[in-house]
Structures are given as structure tokens and as C-alpha cells.
Design an enzyme around this catalytic site. Structure first.
Site, mmCIF file in Angstrom:
data_model
loop_
_atom_site.group_PDB
_atom_site.id
_atom_site.type_symbol
_atom_site.label_atom_id
_atom_site.label_comp_id
_atom_site.label_asym_id
_atom_site.label_seq_id
_atom_site.Cartn_x
_atom_site.Cartn_y
_atom_site.Cartn_z
ATOM 1 N N THR A 48 -47.952 -21.455 -28.931
ATOM 2 C CA THR A 48 -47.011 -21.337 -27.580
ATOM 3 C C THR A 48 -48.147 -20.688 -26.594
ATOM 4 O OG1 THR A 48 -45.060 -20.860 -28.797
ATOM 5 C CG2 THR A 48 -45.089 -20.095 -26.846
ATOM 6 N N VAL A 73 -47.141 -12.190 -35.441
ATOM 7 C CA VAL A 73 -48.550 -12.306 -34.486
ATOM 8 C C VAL A 73 -48.000 -12.197 -33.288
ATOM 9 C CG1 VAL A 73 -50.087 -14.269 -33.971
ATOM 10 C CG2 VAL A 73 -49.136 -14.112 -36.454
ATOM 11 N N CYS A 134 -38.464 -17.086 -30.619
ATOM 12 C CA CYS A 134 -39.649 -16.462 -31.200
ATOM 13 C C CYS A 134 -39.089 -15.075 -31.627
ATOM 14 C CB CYS A 134 -41.019 -16.395 -30.675
ATOM 15 S SG CYS A 134 -42.038 -15.398 -31.263
ATOM 16 N N LYS A 170 -36.558 -25.365 -28.802
ATOM 17 C CA LYS A 170 -36.577 -24.704 -30.062
ATOM 18 C C LYS A 170 -35.513 -23.472 -30.650
ATOM 19 C CE LYS A 170 -40.018 -23.561 -33.453
ATOM 20 N NZ LYS A 170 -41.572 -23.331 -33.926
ATOM 21 N N ILE A 196 -35.625 -25.097 -37.662
ATOM 22 C CA ILE A 196 -35.209 -23.796 -37.066
ATOM 23 C C ILE A 196 -36.721 -22.828 -36.928
ATOM 24 C CG2 ILE A 196 -32.898 -23.365 -38.228
ATOM 25 C CD1 ILE A 196 -34.429 -21.842 -40.394
ATOM 26 N N ASN A 197 -36.636 -21.842 -35.927
ATOM 27 C CA ASN A 197 -37.637 -21.012 -36.128
ATOM 28 C C ASN A 197 -37.422 -20.207 -37.294
ATOM 29 O OD1 ASN A 197 -39.792 -19.247 -35.072
ATOM 30 N ND2 ASN A 197 -39.405 -19.984 -32.821
ATOM 31 N N GLY A 222 -41.081 -20.276 -44.866
ATOM 32 C CA GLY A 222 -41.651 -20.468 -46.271
ATOM 33 C C GLY A 222 -40.382 -21.463 -46.986
ATOM 34 N N GLY A 248 -38.501 -25.779 -41.658
ATOM 35 C CA GLY A 248 -38.098 -24.681 -42.373
ATOM 36 C C GLY A 248 -38.443 -24.737 -43.774
ATOM 37 N N GLY A 249 -39.638 -24.555 -44.406
ATOM 38 C CA GLY A 249 -39.720 -24.625 -45.586
ATOM 39 C C GLY A 249 -40.155 -26.099 -46.286
#
Length: 306
Positions: A48, A73, A134, A170, A196-197, A222, A248-249
Site C-alpha cells: 500500500t 506493520v 487496514c 478491499k 478479506i483483510n 493465516g 484469507g488463509g
């Protein structure tokens, strides 16, 4: 790569449906990006970008847990001008045929509009991803993405300055009803959706009695979040025909097929890269044999059968 895996969605003509989730490969300049030919991916999603350079959140920013990764982050990046003139330009020179998705962030609506316009006018982005989800920034980000009126307004403003470059919004999972946000993005003129975020989470070390992240809370990702992501992709598919980049995972070819069955049109891979930098080519390699077992002629056909 078999054309059975080819996917076409607005702005993105991909040899396979797989791309790294924003941030996973930085701007194509992280260590893992040099360990395989990135042309094996369907597209590249950049980290981003914000108007000015930002250093992100306090350390530690990443914690690997037993069942996933917690991160705060933040939107660390060198600013939009450096991203365009250095990061994206150099990446395009190295991978001229690989579609690029540039991700947009900011603290204010005007920040998003500024970054979107500059990225679109650069001629280097095949599509844009509007990061209104985010959970790791103090302002902007998820604070925008949880309000339908703001999502619609912001999407509309960004679309007004991006010309023919498609915009994917997003979505955050940290809402009561994700379909409400999806409808708002569509009403604002979105060309597609990404979801998804990360899921907002917290992990406390019982020995130090402190959060494992410097910021405290962070985004959890994860394989453990996959059922949540699949559910939300399915719910959003019921209310819109917009293309969906599901994430997502995702770790295996079976995960890809599951997301497609739920309603996704392409796939982003994120946390799986903590296990294998070449997660995307690994997954892509296993897709055709699995499709043979399941009697799936092509991913495009699977989309049409929904």
C-alpha cells in the site's frame, strides 16, 4: 502454465488466478521475491502506497503464532512519487508482461484521491486496490472501511480521477455486515472487490504480561481465518456480480477451489509465504491435477457454473 487456469477480470488478464496479498512481496523487492520467477504468478499486488513516506508502527511489528500471524506493520512505504518512479518502474522493467495491482492508502479522503490519481496516471498500474480495511493505522484504513457512506463516497471520488484503470475495494472483516460495505463500494462505482483483510486480534505473552506487538492489537491472518473468509466471500457473492478477489488463509490448491465455489474470481495469497516463499507457484502447480480429480475443465468454466 495450463490455460485452464487463466482468469480475466477487469484490468487483469492472468495466466493463473493467484497473486500475493498486498504487502507480502513489498514492491517486488523483498528477499523472497528473488527466489523464483515472479512471472509464475497471475499478477503482482504492490504494498500500500500513501502520499508521503511513512515508517509504520512500533516494533515488534510481526508475531508468528501457532495458528497464524499477527501483524501491525502499518503502511510503511517511501511515498507515492518514489513508489511510481522507483519501485513500480523498476518492477515493470523486470517483469513487463506481469499485471500490476497498485494499492492505495492514506489518512484522509483527499490522500486516497491524490494517490489514486497519480498511480492511475503513471501508466504502470493495470488495476488499483483501494485499501479501506487496514486495521493497523491510527486514521484512515479500517476507520473508513466500516462506514458504508464513507466507502461509497471515497470509491466514487477515486473513480472520478482514475480514468480507465479499474478499482477494486478491499473490504475489512471487522464489521457486523460485510454485504452492506460491498453494496456501498458497488454503489460508488467499484469495478471489483477484494476480501478479506486481516481480522483484528491481540496476543499477550503471559510471561512478560505484554502484547507481543509493539502497537498492541494487530491484524490476524493465516489458515485459521479461512472459514471466516470463505463465509464472507459467499455472503458478498449473494449481493453483487462484481468480480471478487478472495483471500484469507489460502495455502493449498483445495483452498483455491473452495474460494471459487464460494464466489471468488481470483485469489490472493498472503500468510502462506511465511512457510514457503514460492507458495504461489506451489499452489498453481497442484491446481490442474486437483481439477482433473474433481472434473473441472477450467476455472473460467467453474465461474460460469455458479
Amino acid at each position: 502454465m495450463s490455460n485452464r487456469l487463466a482468469i480475466n477480470i477487469p484490468g487483469l488478464s492472468m495466466k493463473n488466478p493467484l497473486m500475493p496479498a498486498s504487502g507480502t512481496f513489498g514492491f517486488g523487492d523483498v528477499a523472497g521475491a528473488s527466489k523464483f520467477d515472479l512471472n509464475q504468478m497471475g499478477a503482482m499486488v504492490m504494498k500500500t502506497t500513501t502520499p508521503q513516506a511513512t515508517t509504520g508502527n512500533p516494533q515488534p511489528q510481526i508475531a508468528q503464532l501457532d495458528d497464524g500471524v499477527l501483524n501491525s506493520v502499518g503502511l510503511t512505504n517511501p511515498g507515492v512519487e518514489a513508489v511510481i518512479n522507483d519501485k513500480m518502474f523498476n518492477f515493470h522493467q523486470q517483469y513487463p508482461v506481469l499485471p500490476i495491482v497498485a494499492s492505495i492508502g492514506g489518512d484522509t479522503e483527499s490522500d486516497y484521491v491524490e494517490v489514486a490519481q497519480k498511480l492511475a496516471q503513471s501508466g504502470l498500474a493495470n488495476a488499483l486496490e483501494l485499501n479501506v480495511s487496514c486495521p493497523n493505522v491510527a486514521s484512515g484504513g479500517m476507520s473508513f472501511g466500516v462506514d458504508p457512506k464513507t466507502v461509497e463516497s471515497l470509491t466514487s471520488q477515486v473513480k472520478a480521477v482514475t480514468g480507465n484503470v479499474p478499482v477494486y475495494v478491499k473490504l475489512t472483516p471487522n464489521v457486523t455486515d460485510i454485504t452492506e460495505i460491498a453494496r456501498a463500494a458497488e454503489a460508488g462505482g467499484a469495478d471489483g472487490l477484494s476480501l478479506i483483510n486481516t481480522v483484528l486480534g491481540l496476543h499477550i505473552d503471559i510471561r512478560t504480561r505484554k502484547a507481543v506487538l509493539g502497537k498492541g492489537m494487530g491484524g490476524f491472518s493465516g489458515h485459521a481465518v479461512k472459514p471466516i473468509a470463505v463465509r464472507m466471500v459467499y455472503q458478498v457473492r449473494q449481493v453483487t456480480n462484481l468480480p471478487i478477489i478472495g483471500m484469507g488463509g489460502v495455502e493449498t490448491p483445495a483452498d483455491v477451489i473452495e474460494f471459487f465455489l464460494a464466489g471468488a474470481d481470483a485469489i490472493a495469497v498472503g500468510t502462506a509465504h511465511f512457510k514457503h516463499w514460492d507458495a504461489i507457484p506451489r499452489i498453481a502447480k497442484g491446481l490442474v491435477p486437483l481439477m482433473d480429480q474433481l472434473g473441472i475443465a477450467s476455472l473460467e468454466e467453474l465461474r460460469q457454473q455458479r
